[in-house]
Enzyme design. Sequence first.
Site, PDB file in Angstrom:
ATOM      1  N   LYS A   1      48.706  52.794  49.400  1.00 14.62           N
ATOM      2  CA  LYS A   1      48.991  53.648  50.696  1.00 14.62           C
ATOM      3  C   LYS A   1      50.111  54.758  49.964  1.00 14.62           C
ATOM      4  CE  LYS A   1      49.035  50.145  53.876  1.00 14.62           C
ATOM      5  NZ  LYS A   1      50.453  49.397  53.691  1.00 14.62           N
TER       6      LYS A   1
ATOM      7  N   ARG B   1      42.984  41.400  44.104  1.00  8.30           N
ATOM      8  CA  ARG B   1      42.847  42.552  45.041  1.00  8.30           C
ATOM      9  C   ARG B   1      41.436  43.251  44.774  1.00  8.30           C
ATOM     10  NH1 ARG B   1      47.676  44.773  46.075  1.00  8.30           N
ATOM     11  NH2 ARG B   1      46.762  46.762  46.572  1.00  8.30           N
TER      12      ARG B   1
ATOM     13  N   GLU C   1      51.515  46.652  56.604  1.00  3.05           N
ATOM     14  CA  GLU C   1      52.728  47.456  56.967  1.00  3.05           C
ATOM     15  C   GLU C   1      52.298  48.645  57.375  1.00  3.05           C
ATOM     16  OE1 GLU C   1      55.266  47.866  53.384  1.00  3.05           O
ATOM     17  OE2 GLU C   1      56.595  49.044  54.713  1.00  3.05           O
TER      18      GLU C   1
HETATM   19  P1  ATP Z   1      49.445  49.257  49.707  1.00  6.23           P
HETATM   20  O1  ATP Z   1      49.755  49.265  48.442  1.00  6.23           O
HETATM   21  O2  ATP Z   1      48.210  50.077  49.948  1.00  6.23           O
HETATM   22  O3  ATP Z   1      50.586  49.382  50.790  1.00  6.23           O
HETATM   23  P2  ATP Z   1      49.795  46.508  50.510  1.00  6.23           P
HETATM   24  O4  ATP Z   1      49.166  45.210  50.128  1.00  6.23           O
HETATM   25  O5  ATP Z   1      51.176  46.559  50.384  1.00  6.23           O
HETATM   26  O6  ATP Z   1      49.009  47.472  49.910  1.00  6.23           O
HETATM   27  P3  ATP Z   1      49.607  45.968  53.227  1.00  6.23           P
HETATM   28  O7  ATP Z   1      49.540  46.786  54.228  1.00  6.23           O
HETATM   29  O8  ATP Z   1      50.931  45.137  53.201  1.00  6.23           O
HETATM   30  O9  ATP Z   1      49.265  46.641  51.939  1.00  6.23           O
HETATM   31  O10 ATP Z   1      48.506  45.009  53.206  1.00  6.23           O
HETATM   32  C1  ATP Z   1      47.871  44.306  54.299  1.00  6.23           C
HETATM   33  C2  ATP Z   1      46.892  43.273  53.829  1.00  6.23           C
HETATM   34  O11 ATP Z   1      45.947  43.775  53.135  1.00  6.23           O
HETATM   35  C3  ATP Z   1      47.825  42.349  53.069  1.00  6.23           C
HETATM   36  O12 ATP Z   1      47.474  40.764  53.147  1.00  6.23           O
HETATM   37  C4  ATP Z   1      47.291  42.596  51.633  1.00  6.23           C
HETATM   38  O13 ATP Z   1      47.182  41.476  50.825  1.00  6.23           O
HETATM   39  C5  ATP Z   1      45.918  43.241  51.808  1.00  6.23           C
HETATM   40  N1  ATP Z   1      45.383  44.025  50.727  1.00  6.23           N
HETATM   41  C6  ATP Z   1      45.973  45.344  50.702  1.00  6.23           C
HETATM   42  N2  ATP Z   1      45.437  45.964  49.559  1.00  6.23           N
HETATM   43  C7  ATP Z   1      44.398  45.143  49.293  1.00  6.23           C
HETATM   44  C8  ATP Z   1      43.270  45.259  48.279  1.00  6.23           C
HETATM   45  N3  ATP Z   1      43.384  46.208  47.419  1.00  6.23           N
HETATM   46  N4  ATP Z   1      42.537  44.332  47.932  1.00  6.23           N
HETATM   47  C9  ATP Z   1      42.544  43.021  48.763  1.00  6.23           C
HETATM   48  N5  ATP Z   1      43.645  43.108  50.043  1.00  6.23           N
HETATM   49  C10 ATP Z   1      44.439  44.029  50.072  1.00  6.23           C
HETATM   50 MG    MG Z   2      52.931  46.697  51.016  1.00 10.63          MG
END
Ligand code: ATP
Ligand code: MG
Length: 561
Positions: A276, A266, A39
């Site tokens: 983020k 994760r 995102e």
């Molecule tokens: P954030 O809380 O940082 O926004 P998110 O999972 O909402 O994390 P996204 O931008 O939606 O972030 O994630 C993009 C991809 O990265 C998704 O497929 C997510 O599963 C993966 N991802 C994000 N954080 C992690 C993590 N800590 N370990 C492994 N994969 C991750």
């Molecule tokens: Mg997200």
Amino acid sequence: MSDAERSGERIPRNFITDIIDSDLKEGRVDHVATRFPPEPNGYLHIGHAKSICLNFGLARDYGGTCNMRFDDTNPVKEDMEYIESIKRDVNWLGFKWNNLCHSSDYFDRLYGYAVELINQGLAYVDEQSPEQIHDTRGTLTAPGKESPYRNRSPEENLKLFEMMRDGKFAEGKACLRAKINMASPFMCMRDPVIYRIRFATHELTGDKWCIYPMYDFTHCISDAIEGITHSICTLEFQDNRRLYDWVLDHISIDHEHRPHQYEMSRLNLEYSITSKRKLNLLVEKGLVDGWDDPRLTTISGLRRRGYTPASIREFCRRIGVTKQENTIEISALESCIREDLNANAPRAMAVLRPLRLVIDNYGRDGTDVTSVTCPNHPDKPEMGSRQVSFGKELFIEQEDFREEANKQFKRLKLGHEVRLRNAYVVKAVSCEKDSAGNVTCVHCEAVPGTLGANVEGHKPKGVIHWVDAADCCRCKVILYKNLFKVPNPGAAEDFLATVDPESKTEIQDAALERSLENAKPGDSWQFERQGYFCADSKNSKPGAPVFNLTVALRDTRKAQA
Ligand code: ATP
Ligand code: MG
């Protein structure tokens, strides 16, 4: 070909490669198509690197494809700056996507599929407030309560959904919900909201839409549209897999390559934040110097700190892919960059806290060289050597001199000898002090014949580094420690309060050998006996570099424990 391909790297076997192998063997798929779906609401962090290395790595290893997909369904939080930074970070990590996609590319089709659900009596417009919807969800032990709007006819719902789309409802006054089961043991199946109203301008679709689809509805359909075979997400989406499948089961989308969702744990890393939203708070509150602060484990922070793409890929390879939640020690990440730089970074001499050293007999007894030859790497003669200026007055580290010390102190003390790296053996004969008693200058005698050679009776154990006081580069060097005082800041009630104000130490006037004066931003060196440093990409200027500590030579945390 991308860097990661050129290097011949492969993902070690894990439960996902097992699934793919059996899917290929049983003929469930004939190719592998993955996607990386961030995102665009912030910069990427080390957790994303795990997902990037896995998704792009699978495509590489199986000769398949990996799409870059911006999951841009929430215009309120998203920004072009984030889109650009994410593209840059993925490329920098060494990966190339097949197609560049956006969930917003599918807004028309998503709308059409929502209409399909409505027509089948599988979705309804709910006019309860978001609070009411939340309060009637039920709990893990009690079922939810059905909305009074749940049993509207498809015709009525269609009309209301069109009104939503046409901006006839205010935000929060209506939403579209899937009609599934308010008593489901899975909360996500209790009539999840699939569209909500947002009067916000979207970066790409502008003001065309005022209704936006939710993640669970959007993701599975985007996967199906792109022909994704293996859709990998993190474990907290395990229950949502039911909704993922439910949506695909009830719309008319082509099922030739029906996508499937798989969940992995994760990446949680000690002393760092991988959210983020929380990273954004640190930036907004000014607790760090932007998203690329070298203390952050964002990809851009790690890059500025001096991490290489290969070291981050190697870290992701080592941590592996599992379903077990765990927290990785920060030393695991540091080892990867230390090993990379130990093998590849040229050596240089840098005195961080300079103390004057005068060679009293300089110019006599054959101790009159004006430069010495220094190898750029002790184990790699192919990396060549350089001339480093030498003279009567040098700088050494303050901590490398003591008037008196016990045998453990292998550096310079009065009446004793030490070797100056790549130069002479010198003996400290006296020192000068200021009125406060601080040593300001050490007087030494160079031992004749010891330049690059051993002389019987003059073989000191200690070696110290130095620079020529009359010909060196004075500049700023910044040392870093963990940004947070606690190993798991994410779990702290007020994580902002766990920021260590002493996590950054600026040394204003370090003395470096002249060759570093025109360091290219981003270039790395081992400062001998100190650690690995890289020229800062934001604050370095031609002739006036600023250096960031990437990592110390050894893991001192372990040594202390
Ligand atoms: P954030 O809380 O940082 O926004 P998110 O999972 O909402 O994390 P996204 O931008 O939606 O972030 O994630 C993009 C991809 O990265 C998704 O497929 C997510 O599963 C993966 N991802 C994000 N954080 C992690 C993590 N800590 N370990 C492994 N994969 C991750
Ligand atoms: Mg997200």
